[in-house]
Design a protein around this motif. Structure first.
Motif, PDB file in Angstrom:
ATOM      1  N   HIS A 133      -7.152   3.549   0.862  1.00 45.16           N
ATOM      2  CA  HIS A 133      -5.729   3.512   1.209  1.00 45.16           C
ATOM      3  C   HIS A 133      -5.153   4.917   1.291  1.00 45.16           C
ATOM      4  O   HIS A 133      -4.357   5.230   2.195  1.00 45.16           O
ATOM      5  CB  HIS A 133      -4.975   2.686   0.181  1.00 45.16           C
ATOM      6  CG  HIS A 133      -3.560   2.371   0.565  1.00 45.16           C
ATOM      7  ND1 HIS A 133      -3.237   1.671   1.718  1.00 45.16           N
ATOM      8  CD2 HIS A 133      -2.369   2.664  -0.020  1.00 45.16           C
ATOM      9  CE1 HIS A 133      -1.928   1.546   1.819  1.00 45.16           C
ATOM     10  NE2 HIS A 133      -1.376   2.140   0.775  1.00 45.16           N
ATOM     11  N   SER A 136      -6.309   6.547   4.477  1.00 49.38           N
ATOM     12  CA  SER A 136      -5.625   6.020   5.658  1.00 49.38           C
ATOM     13  C   SER A 136      -4.230   6.607   5.796  1.00 49.38           C
ATOM     14  O   SER A 136      -3.684   6.674   6.903  1.00 49.38           O
ATOM     15  CB  SER A 136      -5.536   4.492   5.577  1.00 49.38           C
ATOM     16  OG  SER A 136      -4.683   4.094   4.515  1.00 49.38           O
ATOM     17  N   LYS A 146     -11.469   0.510  16.157  1.00 52.76           N
ATOM     18  CA  LYS A 146     -10.297  -0.208  15.658  1.00 52.76           C
ATOM     19  C   LYS A 146      -9.755   0.474  14.413  1.00 52.76           C
ATOM     20  O   LYS A 146     -10.517   0.856  13.519  1.00 52.76           O
ATOM     21  CB  LYS A 146     -10.636  -1.664  15.341  1.00 52.76           C
ATOM     22  CG  LYS A 146     -10.980  -2.494  16.580  1.00 52.76           C
ATOM     23  CD  LYS A 146     -11.212  -3.949  16.193  1.00 52.76           C
ATOM     24  CE  LYS A 146     -11.511  -4.806  17.419  1.00 52.76           C
ATOM     25  NZ  LYS A 146     -11.715  -6.233  17.063  1.00 52.76           N
ATOM     26  N   GLU A 147      -8.418   0.606  14.380  1.00 54.36           N
ATOM     27  CA  GLU A 147      -7.784   1.197  13.206  1.00 54.36           C
ATOM     28  C   GLU A 147      -7.784   0.195  12.055  1.00 54.36           C
ATOM     29  O   GLU A 147      -7.520  -1.005  12.245  1.00 54.36           O
ATOM     30  CB  GLU A 147      -6.343   1.616  13.530  1.00 54.36           C
ATOM     31  CG  GLU A 147      -5.629   2.284  12.361  1.00 54.36           C
ATOM     32  CD  GLU A 147      -4.193   2.656  12.693  1.00 54.36           C
ATOM     33  OE1 GLU A 147      -3.460   3.055  11.780  1.00 54.36           O
ATOM     34  OE2 GLU A 147      -3.825   2.509  13.884  1.00 54.36           O
ATOM     35  N   LEU A 148      -8.084   0.669  10.859  1.00 53.25           N
ATOM     36  CA  LEU A 148      -8.147  -0.203   9.687  1.00 53.25           C
ATOM     37  C   LEU A 148      -6.754  -0.430   9.118  1.00 53.25           C
ATOM     38  O   LEU A 148      -6.111   0.511   8.665  1.00 53.25           O
ATOM     39  CB  LEU A 148      -9.048   0.415   8.611  1.00 53.25           C
ATOM     40  CG  LEU A 148     -10.532   0.579   8.959  1.00 53.25           C
ATOM     41  CD1 LEU A 148     -11.284   1.152   7.771  1.00 53.25           C
ATOM     42  CD2 LEU A 148     -11.139  -0.747   9.364  1.00 53.25           C
ATOM     43  N   ASN A 149      -6.288  -1.683   9.155  1.00 57.10           N
ATOM     44  CA  ASN A 149      -5.025  -2.013   8.491  1.00 57.10           C
ATOM     45  C   ASN A 149      -5.321  -2.425   7.053  1.00 57.10           C
ATOM     46  O   ASN A 149      -6.453  -2.355   6.583  1.00 57.10           O
ATOM     47  CB  ASN A 149      -4.277  -3.112   9.246  1.00 57.10           C
ATOM     48  CG  ASN A 149      -5.147  -4.340   9.485  1.00 57.10           C
ATOM     49  OD1 ASN A 149      -6.089  -4.597   8.744  1.00 57.10           O
ATOM     50  ND2 ASN A 149      -4.835  -5.095  10.528  1.00 57.10           N
ATOM     51  N   PRO A 151      -5.454  -5.426   5.362  1.00 51.89           N
ATOM     52  CA  PRO A 151      -6.503  -6.437   5.135  1.00 51.89           C
ATOM     53  C   PRO A 151      -7.905  -5.896   5.396  1.00 51.89           C
ATOM     54  O   PRO A 151      -8.851  -6.226   4.668  1.00 51.89           O
ATOM     55  CB  PRO A 151      -6.131  -7.549   6.115  1.00 51.89           C
ATOM     56  CG  PRO A 151      -4.661  -7.397   6.348  1.00 51.89           C
ATOM     57  CD  PRO A 151      -4.425  -5.924   6.301  1.00 51.89           C
ATOM     58  N   HIS A 152      -8.046  -5.062   6.438  1.00 53.38           N
ATOM     59  CA  HIS A 152      -9.351  -4.478   6.731  1.00 53.38           C
ATOM     60  C   HIS A 152      -9.782  -3.531   5.614  1.00 53.38           C
ATOM     61  O   HIS A 152     -10.970  -3.490   5.243  1.00 53.38           O
ATOM     62  CB  HIS A 152      -9.306  -3.716   8.058  1.00 53.38           C
ATOM     63  CG  HIS A 152      -9.101  -4.601   9.243  1.00 53.38           C
ATOM     64  ND1 HIS A 152      -8.557  -4.146  10.432  1.00 53.38           N
ATOM     65  CD2 HIS A 152      -9.352  -5.917   9.422  1.00 53.38           C
ATOM     66  CE1 HIS A 152      -8.491  -5.147  11.287  1.00 53.38           C
ATOM     67  NE2 HIS A 152      -8.964  -6.238  10.697  1.00 53.38           N
ATOM     68  N   GLN A 153      -8.818  -2.784   5.065  1.00 55.46           N
ATOM     69  CA  GLN A 153      -9.128  -1.867   3.954  1.00 55.46           C
ATOM     70  C   GLN A 153      -9.601  -2.643   2.731  1.00 55.46           C
ATOM     71  O   GLN A 153     -10.554  -2.241   2.058  1.00 55.46           O
ATOM     72  CB  GLN A 153      -7.900  -1.029   3.613  1.00 55.46           C
ATOM     73  CG  GLN A 153      -7.468  -0.076   4.714  1.00 55.46           C
ATOM     74  CD  GLN A 153      -6.124   0.569   4.423  1.00 55.46           C
ATOM     75  OE1 GLN A 153      -5.663   0.601   3.283  1.00 55.46           O
ATOM     76  NE2 GLN A 153      -5.479   1.079   5.459  1.00 55.46           N
ATOM     77  N   SER A 155     -11.008  -5.590   2.785  1.00 52.13           N
ATOM     78  CA  SER A 155     -12.328  -6.140   3.113  1.00 52.13           C
ATOM     79  C   SER A 155     -13.412  -5.081   2.944  1.00 52.13           C
ATOM     80  O   SER A 155     -14.496  -5.369   2.418  1.00 52.13           O
ATOM     81  CB  SER A 155     -12.333  -6.671   4.551  1.00 52.13           C
ATOM     82  OG  SER A 155     -11.371  -7.695   4.715  1.00 52.13           O
ATOM     83  N   LEU A 156     -13.107  -3.856   3.373  1.00 55.49           N
ATOM     84  CA  LEU A 156     -14.071  -2.767   3.223  1.00 55.49           C
ATOM     85  C   LEU A 156     -14.312  -2.453   1.752  1.00 55.49           C
ATOM     86  O   LEU A 156     -15.459  -2.250   1.327  1.00 55.49           O
ATOM     87  CB  LEU A 156     -13.564  -1.519   3.958  1.00 55.49           C
ATOM     88  CG  LEU A 156     -14.467  -0.272   3.893  1.00 55.49           C
ATOM     89  CD1 LEU A 156     -15.841  -0.589   4.469  1.00 55.49           C
ATOM     90  CD2 LEU A 156     -13.823   0.889   4.651  1.00 55.49           C
TER      91      LEU A 156
END
Length: 207
Positions: A133, A136, A146-149, A151-153, A155-156
């Motif tokens: 976070h 980012s 794709k940019e990580l939002n 939810p993606h962060q 998930s990662l």
């Protein structure tokens, strides 16, 4: 004797620029909470705030039924048949919804505290998400174009900490919490006699 100190109008201009810098720094964090605002920006993803969580907990606390009545042994009895058992479960889950929510949260907390490895796994997940976070916020994180939002962060971070959760037996812990919750809530809701208002409402329903 010459010196490097500003004089006259130059001094006023210099002071004005410094004052402007101060106001600019203040405007960078318009929350008005100082350090708390900065920490909120660092820790909390967009769309979520401490006030939202506090409001949810306050609503639950207001709607909670007295615990003395919740565990009153005189209000428990064996249902006459399976149909009455199901009716009790449906009505009591609706009546004691907030109480059951706190029981569920308590079981989760007990499971975490009683498992040191699970605590380590959660710490790894929170640390990974926090670092991702922060990165980012410094610059956009792009994976496969794709940019990580948020939810993606998350998930990662979950993918990175998955081996630790596997070693901690997180799957077994999840099934234990769900099983214990269903057993406790199902037993209480099925054997707890209905309140007077719920009983009258049930009698008034068409057969």
């Amino acid at each position: 004797m010459p010196s490097g100190a500003p004089k006259g109008e130059n001094c006023l201009v210099d002071m004005d620029s410094k004052a402007g810098d101060l106001f600019t720094a203040e405007d960078a964090y318009p929350t008005g909470t100082g350090g708390a605002g900065v920490m909120a920006k660092l820790w909390l993803p967009k769309g979520f705030s401490v006030s939202m969580a506090k409001e949810w907990i306050d609503k639950r606390r207001v709607s909670i039924r007295p615990w003395a009545s919740f565990v009153d042994q005189r209000k428990f009895s064996k249902p006459r048949n399976f149909g009455e058992f199901c009716q009790r479960v449906v009505k009591n889950v609706d009546t004691y919804n907030s109480n059951y929510t706190f029981i569920f949260m308590g079981l989760i907390l007990y499971c975490i505290i009683s498992s040191p490895m699970l605590l380590i796994a959660l710490a790894v997940f929170i640390g990974a998400f926090y670092i991702i976070h922060l990165k980012s916020q410094e610059s956009k994180l792009v994976v496969l174009g794709k940019e990580l939002n948020v939810p993606h962060q998350m998930s990662l971070a979950g993918a990175l900490s998955l081996p630790v959760f596997w070693l901690a037996g997180a799957g077994a812990a999840v099934f234990w919490v769900l099983g214990a919750t269903l057993f406790v809530i199902g037993t209480h809701a099925g054997f707890r006699e209905l309140e007077g208002s719920d009983m009258e409402e049930l009698l008034m329903e068409p057969v």
